[in-house]
Design a protein around this motif. Structure first.
Motif, short mmCIF file in Angstrom:
data_model
loop_
_atom_site.label_atom_id
_atom_site.label_comp_id
_atom_site.label_asym_id
_atom_site.label_seq_id
_atom_site.Cartn_x
_atom_site.Cartn_y
_atom_site.Cartn_z
N UNK A 188 -2.22 -12.84 1.59
CA UNK A 188 -2.56 -11.53 2.10
C UNK A 188 -1.51 -10.55 1.64
N UNK A 189 -1.86 -9.28 1.68
CA UNK A 189 -0.89 -8.23 1.43
C UNK A 189 -1.31 -6.99 2.19
N UNK A 190 -0.42 -6.02 2.28
CA UNK A 190 -0.74 -4.79 2.98
C UNK A 190 -0.16 -3.63 2.18
N UNK A 191 -0.60 -2.42 2.50
CA UNK A 191 -0.10 -1.23 1.82
C UNK A 191 0.75 -0.41 2.78
N UNK A 192 1.84 0.16 2.26
CA UNK A 192 2.78 0.89 3.11
C UNK A 192 2.25 2.24 3.57
N UNK A 193 1.31 2.81 2.85
CA UNK A 193 0.76 4.11 3.21
C UNK A 193 -0.76 4.03 3.15
N UNK A 194 -1.43 5.12 3.57
CA UNK A 194 -2.88 5.15 3.45
C UNK A 194 -3.32 5.56 2.05
N UNK A 195 -2.39 6.04 1.25
CA UNK A 195 -2.72 6.39 -0.13
C UNK A 195 -2.89 5.12 -0.95
N UNK A 196 -3.91 5.04 -1.83
CA UNK A 196 -4.18 3.79 -2.54
C UNK A 196 -3.31 3.51 -3.75
N UNK A 197 -2.46 4.46 -4.16
CA UNK A 197 -1.73 4.27 -5.42
C UNK A 197 -0.88 3.00 -5.42
N UNK A 198 -0.07 2.80 -4.39
CA UNK A 198 0.79 1.62 -4.35
C UNK A 198 -0.04 0.34 -4.30
N UNK A 199 -1.16 0.39 -3.59
CA UNK A 199 -2.02 -0.79 -3.49
C UNK A 199 -2.58 -1.17 -4.85
N UNK A 200 -3.06 -0.19 -5.59
CA UNK A 200 -3.61 -0.45 -6.92
C UNK A 200 -2.53 -1.00 -7.84
N UNK A 201 -1.35 -0.39 -7.78
CA UNK A 201 -0.25 -0.85 -8.65
C UNK A 201 0.19 -2.27 -8.29
N UNK A 202 0.11 -2.61 -7.03
CA UNK A 202 0.49 -3.94 -6.59
C UNK A 202 -0.54 -4.98 -6.98
#
Length: 501
Positions: free
Chosen positions: A398-412
């Motif tokens: 599993x993973x989670x994103x630090x913000x509601x913005x998707x940029x970090x999630x996509x990069x991860x």
């Protein structure tokens, strides 16, 4: 001898006077996650993130609705071209009484960006420089337009540390007992047991924190945490087992809370080697899974089946995209077309009950279509050594994103050129990589949404990972605690909490 005894007695009295708070007045939070460092740029582990949020203030802060508000910065301006931001600092002090200046801010953010031991520079990768214009003014220059810059300046590793403290005492002493800028300071840290916090007497928010401090108590076993909560030995706990939600919620002195999260459970597929270097075999593995049934079995129906490779709580999540269908017959056809030779594949998991349950469910459904797997259980540290090294075939996680913005999630998770090799799967699609850079530079929300929709469509159809489910945080609280919640970004609203016992 007598003189030494008197000295010792005076020392003990002084210690008691300097820490007068009784343990019964502390908010006790039980968590399966451990604290291993108090340096905000040295870890992305959940237990450390929870502590960082209490020890270090950021330029910005989020209110109870998730909206970015002034923090250490009382105001800011953004240039017309979007490439420069100027922040004005409010009058604030560190826990030792020294002023928080623009030099401290520039030092902290530059350290997060460029220090060779910083583990999460990606949050500020678009920042060219951070400089102190004067003691109360910070200028941030960007390499290019960067839509999530304000969100990312609120992430845990953007916490402001004292330059004089880090450089004067050294990083080891700082990490063990730091000068803090947030609502709390360290009263005592017992590694592998608990972190005890007390109010920062110089915190900039007047009247906060509203309590006498907290204990983050490390309790690995979820059943033990529940027992401690029911016995009154905890005031809050992370991760109530799904099967116990009803019994915890029915307790007269407790309340159960399913809080929004940006978590996604999924399965990593190692695309650096056969068979998952073949898209048809990846698609076969995905079509073989009855995701709604797995979701219900794992979470007692409290989570939503995943439909894309990104968490549902993120901005621009493509809710209208169809999920990968459960189609065993198609899975068998795709396995044959992809050239799968019947080799037994290694499914690497952390050694805990939930991971073992999920792996068993996956294994059975893959076996039904002829995809053979064996489960290898390792401790979390070994898992984090082998997965980045590509020493696995499949790895549910599993993973989670630090913000509601998707940029970090996509990069991860799905960008092949963004530093993590698409969460160590080595999925690498040139179109997705290009869309990632376009989206982060796009300031129009509608246009950004269209770009992220396309990223999700491509990465889901190509099975960059196998999406499974979107769970909420299952936390529980004693009725004696009011105002305590956990945000999607793993930040406790601890300074807002009131304890009545």
């Amino acid at each position: 001898m007598k003189r030494n005894s008197i000295t010792l007695a005076c020392t003990l009295v002084a210690a008691l006077l300097s820490h007068p708070v009784d343990a019964a007045d502390l908010i006790r939070i039980g968590s399966p996650y451990v604290t291993t460092t108090l340096d905000p740029v040295r870890s992305t582990a959940a237990g450390n993130i929870e502590a960082f949020g209490q020890l270090y203030a950021r330029l910005l802060r989020r209110d109870e609705t998730g909206v970015v508000q002034p923090g250490l910065a009382s105001e800011w301006t953004i240039s017309e071209d979007g490439l420069e931001l100027v922040f004005k600092l409010r009058a604030a002090k560190f826990s030792n009484g020294t002023p928080i200046t623009a030099e401290d801010v520039a030092f902290s953010l530059t350290r997060a960006m460029k220090d060779e031991k910083s583990v999460y520079g990606a949050t500020l990768a678009a920042v060219e420089s951070v400089s102190a214009e004067d003691p109360g003014t910070i200028r941030v220059k960007l390499k290019h337009r960067f839509a999530p810059i304000l969100d990312n300046l609120e992430v845990f590793n953007a916490g402001i540390v004292s330059k004089a403290d880090v450089e004067g005492r050294g990083e080891k002493a700082f990490s063990d007992n730091p000068v803090s800028s947030g609502p709390y300071q360290v009263r005592e840290w017992r590694p592998n047991d608990r972190l005890i916090l007390e109010p920062n007497p110089n915190y900039w928010r007047e009247g906060y924190p509203k309590n006498d401090g907290a204990e983050f108590i490390e309790v690995a076993n979820s059943n033990t945490r529940v027992s401690m909560l029911m016995a009154g030995e905890l005031d809050a706990m992370r991760e109530v087992p799904w099967a116990q939600l009803e019994s915890v919620g029915a307790h007269e002195k407790l309340r159960m809370a399913l809080e929004p999260s940006t978590v996604i459970y999924m399965t990593l597929l190692n695309e650096r080697r056969p068979p998952f270097d073949n898209i048809k075999v990846r698609q076969a593995a995905a079509h073989a899974l009855n995701v709604p049934a797995i979701t219900k079995a794992m979470t007692e129906g409290h989570a939503a089946p995943a439909n894309t490779t990104l968490p549902a709580a993120l901005d621009h999540h493509a809710r209208d995209l169809p999920a990968i269908t459960y189609d065993p017959a198609l899975a068998q056809t795709l396995l044959a077309e992809g050239g799968y030779d019947g080799k037994e594949l290694t499914m690497l998991i952390s050694s805990n009950a939930d991971a073992e349950k999920l792996a068993t469910l996956l294994q059975a459904q893959w076996a039904a279509v002829g995809l053979k797997t064996k489960i290898e259980k390792v401790d979390r540290g070994v898992w984090w050594e082998r997965v980045p090294a590509g020493e696995y075939d499949l790895a549910p996680s599993w993973w989670y994103n630090e913000t509601s913005d998707p940029d970090l999630a996509v990069r991860w998770a799905v960008c092949g050129t963004c530093g993590t090799h698409s969460f160590h799967t080595y999925y690498d699609n040139a179109t997705v990589n290009e869309l990632t850079e376009q989206a982060v530079r796009e300031l129009d929300p509608t246009k950004r949404g269209a770009l992220y929709r396309e990223i999700q469509k491509i990465s889901t159809e190509e099975v960059a990972q196998i999406p499974l489910y979107y769970p909420p945080y299952a936390n529980a609280y004693a009725n004696a605690v009011d105002g305590l919640t956990l945000s999607p970004s793993l930040q406790w609203s601890l300074e807002e909490a009131v304890l009545s016992k």
